[in-house]
Write a protein that holds these residues in place. Structure first.
Motif, short mmCIF file in Angstrom:
data_model
loop_
_atom_site.label_atom_id
_atom_site.label_comp_id
_atom_site.label_asym_id
_atom_site.label_seq_id
_atom_site.Cartn_x
_atom_site.Cartn_y
_atom_site.Cartn_z
N ASP A 10 -4.56 39.32 38.83
CA ASP A 10 -5.46 40.41 38.45
C ASP A 10 -6.86 40.17 39.03
OD1 ASP A 10 -5.73 38.22 36.32
OD2 ASP A 10 -7.53 39.44 36.04
N SER A 12 -10.27 40.07 37.31
CA SER A 12 -11.12 40.11 36.11
C SER A 12 -12.53 40.18 36.65
CB SER A 12 -10.91 38.85 35.27
OG SER A 12 -9.67 38.92 34.59
N LEU A 41 -9.53 44.32 35.18
CA LEU A 41 -10.07 44.21 33.82
C LEU A 41 -11.59 44.00 33.91
CD1 LEU A 41 -7.20 42.40 34.00
CD2 LEU A 41 -7.71 42.06 31.58
N HIS A 44 -11.80 38.85 31.66
CA HIS A 44 -10.48 38.34 31.27
C HIS A 44 -10.30 38.52 29.76
CE1 HIS A 44 -12.19 34.71 29.56
NE2 HIS A 44 -12.85 34.47 30.68
N TYR A 81 -1.41 35.87 37.08
CA TYR A 81 -1.40 36.83 35.96
C TYR A 81 -0.82 38.18 36.41
CZ TYR A 81 -3.44 39.49 32.02
OH TYR A 81 -3.64 40.28 30.92
N VAL A 109 1.54 32.44 34.40
CA VAL A 109 0.41 32.66 33.48
C VAL A 109 0.82 33.56 32.32
CG1 VAL A 109 -1.91 33.66 33.30
CG2 VAL A 109 -1.25 32.43 35.39
N HIS A 213 -12.43 28.17 30.44
CA HIS A 213 -11.58 29.25 30.88
C HIS A 213 -11.41 29.28 32.40
CE1 HIS A 213 -9.36 32.70 29.52
NE2 HIS A 213 -9.45 33.05 30.78
N GLY A 214 -10.21 29.67 32.85
CA GLY A 214 -9.97 29.88 34.28
C GLY A 214 -9.62 28.61 35.04
N ASP A 217 -6.38 28.52 37.12
CA ASP A 217 -6.44 29.19 38.42
C ASP A 217 -7.21 28.36 39.44
OD1 ASP A 217 -5.02 31.32 37.27
OD2 ASP A 217 -6.87 32.27 36.59
O1 PXL Z 1 -6.68 32.42 33.91
C1 PXL Z 1 -5.61 33.12 33.38
C2 PXL Z 1 -5.94 34.56 33.15
C3 PXL Z 1 -5.95 35.43 34.22
N1 PXL Z 1 -6.24 36.73 34.07
C4 PXL Z 1 -6.56 37.25 32.87
C5 PXL Z 1 -6.55 36.42 31.75
C6 PXL Z 1 -6.23 35.06 31.89
C7 PXL Z 1 -6.20 34.19 30.72
O2 PXL Z 1 -6.51 34.54 29.62
O3 PXL Z 1 -6.89 36.94 30.55
C8 PXL Z 1 -6.87 38.70 32.73
#
Ligand code: PXL
Length: 276
Positions: A10, A12, A41, A44, A81, A109, A213-214, A217
């Motif tokens: 995705d 984010s 999005l 995230h 994701y 994921v 977070h992240g 990835d």
């Molecule tokens: O990093 C994983 C991830 C990727 N993309 C979205 C996420 C998440 C983890 O919560 O919400 C939209």
């Protein structure tokens, strides 16, 4: 010839993860990163509320069809994701067509710390397990591997026998290598453990407290960047663990709000040094 990856994640828009991480890291490693965005999005889904979600499922097949008309070559397909259950079938089709000769790296994921992310359920986990059968390399965390295999989830396990059981379970589905992330020797360490070519190996280093977070990835993108630069699975795991921890350390020292992601940009020289 410069290598090309098709990254299926995705976007984010804020909160560094998925494509906003994969693109710059793979580019820095000298690899062309083409993208198949699964959803857009505003942020995230971990730690923000009120985020927007645009599902791009209906766009994926026309994009792939166009690429087929170009006879596009990909050295690797890197999935993360996904935006809907139906996208599992579409990625399957991508693997069978443009991905026939590509290294297929699947990061399943969907969960962490014993919990599914928002929007995912056990049906998705079963579908993801099927997709993993088509992968060359899978990089689940402990929660994701245990959910897909129907094993007890002990995400803070310090027992190599347990990690090896999860790794063997994933390898029995078909991939040649499984890198299990989030393994630890004690509460002060973290890293990754892999199984490939009949051996297990790991890279486990000192941990910085807290959930960033992240980082999955960051790890996956660095692993692939190293691997496509000719490094072995062990060397790629080493590079990805050391780099991810360096990015976390910079973020910790700066005191940045962890949900915005880690300073992987500032740590790029560490990665480039490890893969040269
Ligand atoms: O990093 C994983 C991830 C990727 N993309 C979205 C996420 C998440 C983890 O919560 O919400 C939209």
């Amino acid at each position: 010839m410069q290598k090309r990856v098709i990254a299926v994640h995705d976007i984010s828009c804020v909160g560094k993860c998925s494509l906003t991480v994969a693109l710059p890291i793979l580019s820095a490693c000298g690899i062309e990163c083409s993208v198949l965005p699964t959803a857009v999005l505003s942020t995230h889904t971990g730690g923000f509320t009120g985020y927007t979600f645009r599902d791009l499922t209906d766009d994926l097949e026309p994009i792939i069809k166009h690429w087929q008309s170009l006879d596009l070559h990909a050295d690797a397909i890197y999935t993360g994701y996904l935006g809907s259950f139906r996208q599992l079938d579409i990625v399957n089709m991508l693997f069978d067509t443009l991905g026939k000769d590509a290294i297929k790296l699947v990061d399943p994921v969907m969960a962490d710390n014993g919990l599914l992310y928002k929007g995912f359920d056990m049906d998705f986990a079963a579908g993801m397990r099927d997709l993993c059968k088509k992968a060359d390399i899978v990089i689940p965390n402990i929660t994701e591997a245990s959910l897909m295999l129907g094993e007890e989830c002990v995400y803070e396990s310090k027992a190599p026998e347990y990690w090896h059981k999860l790794i063997d379970g994933m390898l029995s589905l078909g991939p040649k290598a499984c890198v299990l992330t989030g393994t630890m020797r004690d509460g002060k360490t973290i890293g990754a453990t892999y199984g490939a070519d009949g051996v297990y190996g790991d890279c486990i280093k000192n941990r910085i407290e807290g959930y960033y977070h992240g980082t999955g990835d960051v790890f996956g993108s660095a692993f692939l960047g190293a691997y496509l630069n000719g490094k072995s699975v062990q060397q790629s795991v080493d590079a990805a663990v050391i780099y991810t921890i360096a990015a976390i350390e910079r973020t910790y020292k700066a005191g940045t709000d962890r949900k915005y992601g880690v300073d992987f940009e500032g740590a790029l020289p560490v990665l480039l040094d490890l893969i040269k």
